[in-house]
Each structure stands twice: as C-alpha cells, then as structure tokens.
Design a protein around this motif. Structure first.
Motif, PDB file in Angstrom:
ATOM      1  N   THR A 142     -70.230 -69.602 -88.265  1.00 37.07           N
ATOM      2  CA  THR A 142     -71.242 -68.986 -88.130  1.00 37.07           C
ATOM      3  C   THR A 142     -71.623 -67.491 -88.497  1.00 37.07           C
ATOM      4  OG1 THR A 142     -70.047 -67.460 -86.417  1.00 37.07           O
ATOM      5  CG2 THR A 142     -70.948 -69.566 -85.416  1.00 37.07           C
ATOM      6  N   HIS A 143     -70.528 -67.458 -89.597  1.00 34.04           N
ATOM      7  CA  HIS A 143     -70.907 -65.928 -90.373  1.00 34.04           C
ATOM      8  C   HIS A 143     -70.801 -64.887 -89.804  1.00 34.04           C
ATOM      9  CE1 HIS A 143     -71.282 -64.890 -94.671  1.00 34.04           C
ATOM     10  NE2 HIS A 143     -72.470 -64.513 -94.406  1.00 34.04           N
ATOM     11  N   THR A 144     -70.208 -64.713 -88.623  1.00 32.86           N
ATOM     12  CA  THR A 144     -69.972 -63.488 -88.075  1.00 32.86           C
ATOM     13  C   THR A 144     -69.088 -62.693 -88.858  1.00 32.86           C
ATOM     14  OG1 THR A 144     -68.570 -62.242 -86.215  1.00 32.86           O
ATOM     15  CG2 THR A 144     -67.886 -64.321 -86.665  1.00 32.86           C
ATOM     16  N   VAL A 251     -79.891 -67.163 -89.752  1.00 32.80           N
ATOM     17  CA  VAL A 251     -79.717 -65.748 -89.779  1.00 32.80           C
ATOM     18  C   VAL A 251     -78.404 -65.122 -90.257  1.00 32.80           C
ATOM     19  CG1 VAL A 251     -79.314 -65.247 -87.293  1.00 32.80           C
ATOM     20  CG2 VAL A 251     -80.507 -63.489 -88.520  1.00 32.80           C
ATOM     21  N   HIS A 252     -78.311 -64.178 -90.766  1.00 31.93           N
ATOM     22  CA  HIS A 252     -77.011 -63.414 -91.147  1.00 31.93           C
ATOM     23  C   HIS A 252     -76.583 -63.005 -89.581  1.00 31.93           C
ATOM     24  CE1 HIS A 252     -76.256 -63.639 -95.548  1.00 31.93           C
ATOM     25  NE2 HIS A 252     -75.268 -62.981 -95.267  1.00 31.93           N
ATOM     26  N   ALA A 253     -75.040 -63.297 -89.344  1.00 35.04           N
ATOM     27  CA  ALA A 253     -74.402 -62.662 -88.183  1.00 35.04           C
ATOM     28  C   ALA A 253     -73.963 -61.379 -88.439  1.00 35.04           C
ATOM     29  CB  ALA A 253     -73.447 -63.681 -87.673  1.00 35.04           C
ATOM     30  N   GLY A 490     -71.271 -72.738 -98.703  1.00 35.18           N
ATOM     31  CA  GLY A 490     -71.807 -71.435 -99.135  1.00 35.18           C
ATOM     32  C   GLY A 490     -73.064 -71.049 -98.225  1.00 35.18           C
ATOM     33  N   GLU A 491     -73.677 -69.962 -99.008  1.00 32.46           N
ATOM     34  CA  GLU A 491     -74.814 -69.376 -98.438  1.00 32.46           C
ATOM     35  C   GLU A 491     -76.065 -69.619 -99.161  1.00 32.46           C
ATOM     36  OE1 GLU A 491     -74.248 -65.329 -96.894  1.00 32.46           O
ATOM     37  OE2 GLU A 491     -72.139 -65.504 -97.626  1.00 32.46           O
ATOM     38  N   MET A 492     -76.943 -70.667 -98.784  1.00 34.10           N
ATOM     39  CA  MET A 492     -78.019 -70.749 -99.576  1.00 34.10           C
ATOM     40  C   MET A 492     -79.268 -69.700 -99.097  1.00 34.10           C
ATOM     41  SD  MET A 492     -78.714 -74.718-100.498  1.00 34.10           S
ATOM     42  CE  MET A 492     -77.483 -75.463-101.543  1.00 34.10           C
ATOM     43  N   HIS A 530     -69.421 -68.053-102.056  1.00 27.55           N
ATOM     44  CA  HIS A 530     -70.439 -67.325-102.008  1.00 27.55           C
ATOM     45  C   HIS A 530     -71.788 -67.931-101.598  1.00 27.55           C
ATOM     46  CE1 HIS A 530     -67.663 -63.992-103.268  1.00 27.55           C
ATOM     47  NE2 HIS A 530     -67.169 -65.175-103.638  1.00 27.55           N
ATOM     48  N   TYR A 531     -72.877 -67.587-102.775  1.00 28.74           N
ATOM     49  CA  TYR A 531     -74.289 -67.878-102.451  1.00 28.74           C
ATOM     50  C   TYR A 531     -74.638 -68.586-103.408  1.00 28.74           C
ATOM     51  CZ  TYR A 531     -74.567 -63.664 -99.297  1.00 28.74           C
ATOM     52  OH  TYR A 531     -74.375 -62.866 -98.360  1.00 28.74           O
ATOM     53  N   ILE A 532     -76.112 -69.487-102.949  1.00 35.08           N
ATOM     54  CA  ILE A 532     -76.662 -70.297-103.821  1.00 35.08           C
ATOM     55  C   ILE A 532     -78.080 -69.959-103.857  1.00 35.08           C
ATOM     56  CG2 ILE A 532     -77.119 -72.697-104.340  1.00 35.08           C
ATOM     57  CD1 ILE A 532     -74.424 -72.644-102.034  1.00 35.08           C
TER      58      ILE A 532
END
Ligand code: ZN
Length: 735
Positions: A142-144, A251-253, A490-492, A530-532
């Motif tokens: 969930t990215h908490t 949404v970022h947690a 990762g985080e798109m 990480h990110y994309i």
C-alpha cells in the motif's frame, strides 16, 4: 366414456380462461422484467446469471517489531519505530474459474521487496505445493511509509533499514501467507461486480513541472494531472451477500510524515479500517469476515498533502522548478494538509477514500464474467532493447540514482544540500562519489543522460557486500474476466501509468476477446525498483526522474514487456512466454546492523507494568486519556501478530466483567514507547475518547515482555499493568 376435456373442441369459457391466463402471464413477465431492470438500475439486487467463480478472502495481522527498526519510506535515520498507531494487515483475494486460479494480495507495507516475495513464494510452495506460485500470485504494497523496514536483500535498502532483520521480515512473510491460507480455506461460489468513480479533493501532483513536460496533446486528453479514478471490485456469495471489496486508487500513503514514530497503515489503511468496521459491526479492528483491501496504483507523483508545499520557515511558496526555499533549502519546503496535523490529514484522506469506495461498492451492478488468465516473466531490466519506430531502438541501463534522488520530495525532503531538478552534477558530491566508489564510465553517464549520477548502483564497485539494486524484476498481469490487473514493480507516475494502461488495453482488445476491459495498475508489486517516469518527465530530473533506475527508456521497456504479456493472454499463448532469468535469493553477506536489545531494567522499588503517571478520575467524550507505565522493550515481545500491547476496557454491570472495546489496532488508541537509558523504558498509552463512547467505568491495560539476565541465558517474561478505574461521563454541565 371419453373425458369431455380430451376432445379437440374448446368451450367458450375455456377459451376465455386461456386468453386470460396468457394475458396475466404476459403481464407478470413484463412486471418481473421491469422490477429486475429497476433493481439493477437502482443498484439493488442484480439479476442472477450463470457465471460464478470460487472466491476466498482473508486478512491477517503482519505487524512487525514496533521498536527501534527504521520505518521504511522516508529513509530518515531518525525515524525508527517507537509504538503503534494502527496495526498492519495483509489482505488476500483468491479467485478460481474452475480452470485457473489467481491470488491478489494487498499488504500494508512500504513496498513488496524481492526478498519478501521470494520468501513468501517459498513458504507457499511448502504449504500448498504448486497451487500458488510466481505466475498466479501478485503481491502489492500500500506504500505506507510507517511500517518497519529490514525486509530487503539489496544493499541500498539494507543500509537504509539497518540491514536484513529476521524479526522484521518474518511477521510479513507469515502474515501474508496466513492471509492467503485463510482465503484458501474460505473458498466458496460467488460473484464479482466492478464499478468505478472519481474522487476529488484528495490528491495533488507533487511534480507538476515534470508532468508539464509531457506532450501538450497528450496532457489535453486528461482533465487532471493526477488520476482520480477509484476502481472497485465487489465480491458477493451466491445469495448476493457481500463478502469483500478490493479497490485501487493512486495516492502516496504519506499523510503520516517523517516525524511520526508509530507503526501506522496511513490513509489507505484507514480506508480499509473504516470499511471493515462498517461491515463487521461489533468486531474489534482486524477481526470479522468482511475484508476491505485498498491497493496502491500509479501514485509516483501523487501526494495526499493537498494544501501543497510551502516554506515552513517563512510561509512563502517554494521554488516551482526545484521545490526549495531561499532560506533552509529543500528541507524547509514541505507539503501539508488537508488536516491540522498529520493524524487529522490521515483521517480526512482515508475517510474520503473509504466514502467513495463504499458508495461504489453499494452501487456496483456490472458483473465481471469470463475466464481468468495470468502471465508472468522475469526480466533483466538492465538489458532491454525496444524498437520505438522503424529506424530507432533504445535500451535500458544498469541501475543508477541521480542527484535529485537525495533531495527527496515535498512529502519529506532530504537533509543535505541537494535540490530536485538537477541535470548537472555537483563538484563536491561528485568528488566524494569518485573517491569512494569510482567515477561512472562515460557509457553509463551517456545511458542515463541527462541524469547526473549520484549512486552508480549497477557498477562493479557497488556490488558489495551484495548488489545495491535488483536487476531482475517481475512483470506480471492477471485478468479476472473484464478486469486486468497490471503488477508494476515500482512507482509509476500518473502519465507513465496512463501510457501503460492504454498499451495493455490495446493489446488485450486486439484479438476481440477482451472488449470493454478495465485495466488497473497495482503499484509497488513484487519487487521494488523505485520510480518509473515518462521519457519527457525524466528530462527534468525531479525526484521521480532521478529515481527512475534503469534510465530514460525504463517506461518504454516496461510498456514493451507488458504488451508482450497482454498479447500472449489475448492470443492464449501464455505458455509460450519465456520464464526469464530467475532472481537471486542471497544466503550469504546479508547483514544486520540492529544491535540486540539490552536487558530491561526498572527504577528501584518498582516493577514492569507499574503506573508512573495515572489517569484522571473522570473524562468526557472527546477528551484524551493518557497513562504511562514502566515497560520493557517491545522487541522482547517477539512475534506480536494477533496480540495487543493495549486494551481499553469497559465494566459491564450485568455480567460483572470487563469487556475490551479497543486494542492497539484501534484508531482511537496510540501506543508510544519511550526509550530511556540503561535498559529503562516507559510506554504511554493514549485513548482519544470517541463521541460514540458510552458513559461508564473504564480501565486501560498494557501488556508487554521484559528481558532479564539471570545467569548465562537471558530470560523473557511477560508483564501487565492496569490503570485506576476512571469514569467517562456523558452528562454535560456548565461550570
Ligand atoms: Zn513513493
């Protein structure tokens, strides 16, 4: 004698009766049809159909050590766990169409690490043989940013979470496997309905400068720079009774910021919490059969801190391009809101997500039918070549992080003098980098251009004691009838996610069998890279671009690979997909920098569980009860899953007994651990009395363990402490 009715002739009366019968039957059929149609359109009982699945859902506690382990997310060395705000759960959904079976897990962790996935898969293999394996199990986080770290095997992540910590990964593995096991044992025939809607006032793009670098005509296709879509799957049994909901939102947690020290499931977790409390009335948090999973999506550039960034020292706006402040730099530029503090913001954003999902759940009537499919491939992401047009091919790079990675974001900035948007190196930091790790080769610098490389994690020098970043990643799609879940490692960012969704949808529909397919991105799945960002966003090198690990063409490589999976599903040729190179499971050189917790001690003439600061005799609803106990280190409580450090209890006159109304999993309680010196520590328990609390007599209990050294071996012993009895008064009077 022949029966009169057996003759061919029909009397007038019989004919009239027959006509009347036909008319009545027709009227009835029309009425029933109209009623069913009305019910369908008003969201009540959907019409019965012949399609059903076997469905199992399960939830299990996966809370790790709530003390001294760094919280995973902000990479802030001061932010180690010191208590519990809310507990962390893994929620599993198993669906079977009679031919195939898929599993989707959303777990309240920062991200799924490759190590965590591999350990879960091997535990599933031991328990279930080949039923659950890498092809048909998706694990998503969930990215908490408030869960214990220590569950990684690659060096960069081990450094930021004090190593590979057995006591930290074990509850995650066991919790995830247990949630799947519960779902497995609960499987029964049921139906799935999908619905989607939009949620406003809950998200903000935190890198609008990057987003604006995307082509204008592409941006004009969308009304917002974040995806507002809430996608919901409603699961029911064959009687139409709801058993679960699974939802995706971008949404970022990070409503809980880097000053928080308590384990917390943040905004997405609070949405799950509220919906489960709704559907399991009378049950304590984490209990009850109804499961509400809220999964992450393409949240890379999406912040919940919707009041936006400001310079906290001056109140002025931050620099638009690099999110820094004239005085204090990056660290001073922080985003807040919508609440008065981080708890209030978590509550508001979590409640918004819950409210929308609940509304969509209640009105979901579009049944999901059709077979299940899954496709999976391990890909060496450092070596993907993609033909982007007839004359041009592009390639990915060995992993590297840019300078702006160290700047952090407006949800939590870095401590040093880095800023976002750096497309040039800094002589000072480059000098340190070169002295310690060697200068990146021209080839590497060219490959990552315009990213100025800070951590050249794919280099030979950064292979010690283990590789610093993963090279082999999972790409995976599962489809449930007309819903395709794309598991992204990762985080798109918003636009990267849109491009990927469109590509997958196009491929699935190319054969005509997947018309009207809803494609969702499940973020932070299977392995963390990480990110994309999009190629265009990458060019301006804000935090997300600097953290796009495999270079400017990372997204093109993923689109290419996921297209391949989608095409294989559409053409029913999944068995022809390559398995790909198996990721490593390191057994040597894992390190643990978290020292053993020392033996616990109490002040003279006192015992563990003694009250240091007592409660007041009377409170009102809305007040905060606070009590402090002499405590042991929570790490000495070992596996804390399905236990509690705290109970709030009400006295029941009728049964002459105490009934638990809250645990440490409750939103209303906060369990703080305060570490002293020489093995001494305290816990403070707070209870925020809700307006719904009935008047009566209450007490608060604290449970823990302490370590003692008697002789050679340390001994762990349980203790408990109890507050004085206090009253919650509902009477209101003026003084
Ligand atoms: Zn993130």
């Amino acid at each position: 004698m022949a029966n009169r009715k057996s003759c061919c002739g029909v009397s007038l009366l019989e004919a009239m009766l027959a006509v009347l019968f036909i008319v009545m039957t027709t009227v009835c059929v029309v009425l029933i049809t109209l009623m069913v149609s009305w019910k369908t359109h008003t969201g009540l009982t959907p019409p019965p159909q012949n399609h059903s699945y076997l469905i199992g859902v399960g939830r299990a506690d996966c809370t790790g050590p709530p003390a001294e382990v760094p919280l995973m997310g902000y990479a802030n060395p001061q932010q180690s766990a010191a208590g519990i705000h809310t507990r962390l759960y893994s929620r599993a959904f198993i669906i079977d169409d009679g031919r195939r079976r898929v599993v989707f897990v959303t777990a309240e962790v920062g991200m799924i690490s490759q190590r965590l996935r591999l350990e879960v898969l091997s535990a599933l293999q031991v328990k279930f043989g080949d039923v659950y394996r890498q092809e048909n199990v998706v694990l998503s986080g969930t990215h908490t940013h408030s869960g214990p770290g220590g569950y990684f095997q690659f060096t960069l992540f081990m450094i930021s979470s004090k190593g590979y910590i057995r006591s930290s990964i074990q509850p995650l593995v066991n919790g995830i496997v247990k949630s799947i096991d519960i779902a497995h044992r609960n499987m029964k025939p049921g139906r799935i309905y999908r619905n989607r809607g939009e949620l406003d006032d809950s998200t903000l793009n935190r890198s609008p400068h990057s987003y604006m670098n995307n082509p204008e005509d592409e941006r004009h296709r969308y009304k917002s720079n974040t995806d507002k879509q809430v996608m919901v799957l409603k699961f029911t049994d064959l009687d139409g009774d709801g058993i679960a909901v699974l939802s995706w939102f971008s949404v970022h947690a990070v409503s809980m910021n880097y000053t928080n020290r308590m384990v917390s499931s943040d905004n997405m977790g609070y949405a799950s919490y509220l919906l489960e409390q709704d559907k399991n009335p009378g049950d304590l948090p984490g209990q009850g059969g109804f499961v509400a999973g809220f999964s992450s999506s393409n949240l890379g550039d999406v912040s919940p801190n919707i009041r936006g960034p400001h310079c906290v020292n001056t109140g002025l706006s931050c620099d638009y391009l690099n999110s820094s402040c004239p005085v204090g730099g990056t660290k001073m530029c922080q985003a807040f809101g919508p609440g008065n503090d981080m708890f209030d913001s978590t509550r508001i954003i979590g409640h918004n997500i819950y409210r929308k999902a609940k509304e969509l759940y209640a009105s979901a009537v579009e049944e999901v039918t059709g077979f299940l499919h899954f496709a999976h491939e391990w890909v060496n992401m450092t070596d993907v070549t993609v033909q982007i047009n007839s004359s041009h091919t592009v390639s990915t790079c060995k992993p590297a992080l840019g300078h702006s990675f160290a700047a952090g974001t407006t949800d939590g900035g870095g401590d040093l003098n880095f800023t976002q948007g750096a497309v040039e190196g800094d002589p000072f930091w480059d000098g340190i980098r070169d002295a310690l790790l060697g200068e990146p080769s021209n080839k590497t610098q060219e490959c990552h251009h315009p990213k100025p490389i800070l951590f050249n994690t794919g280099s030979v020098q950064m292979n010690w004691p283990l590789p610093w970043h993963p090279q082999i990643v999972d790409v995976q799609i599962i489809t449930i009838g007309s819903v395709a879940v794309v598991a992204v490692p990762g985080e798109m960012t918003t636009m990267a996610g849109r491009r990927l969704r469109d590509a997958v949808q196009q491929e699935l529909q190319s054969e005509g069998t997947f018309e009207d397919t809803e494609v969702v991105i499940a973020g932070l799945s299977n392995v963390y890279t990480h990110y994309i960002t999009t190629y265009e966003e990458y060019q301006v090198q804000r935090y997300e671009g600097a953290s796009t690990l495999y270079g400017p063409h990372t997204l093109s490589a993923y689109v290419h690979k996921f297209r391949g999976l989608a095409r294989a599903i559409a053409q029913d040729k999944v068995s022809e997909l390559p398995v790909g190179p198996q990721p490593p499971l390191f057994t040597k050189n894992l390190f643990n920098l978290l020292p053993q917790a020392p033996a616990d001690k109490t002040p003279v003439n006192s015992s563990f569980g003694d009250v240091l600061q007592q409660v007041d005799p009377v409170y009102r609803q809305g007040d905060v009860v606070s009590i402090t106990f002499i405590a042991g280190n929570p790490r000495h409580s070992g596996d804390i899953r399905d236990k509690t450090f705290v109970t709030v209890e009400i006295y029941d006159n009728r049964t002459d007994s105490w009934e638990v109304v809250h645990t440490d999993a409750s939103w209303e309680t906060r369990f703080h651990w305060l570490k002293g010196s020489n093995g001494r520590s305290n816990t403070t328990v707070e209870w925020f009395i809700p307006p719904s609390a009935p008047g009566g007599c209450y007490r608060i209990k604290h449970f823990g363990h302490y370590k003692q050294r008697t002789g050679l071996r340390p001994v762990i012993k349980p203790y408990e402490g109890t507050s004085a009895v206090f009253r919650v008064s509902t009477s209101f009077y003026y003084q």
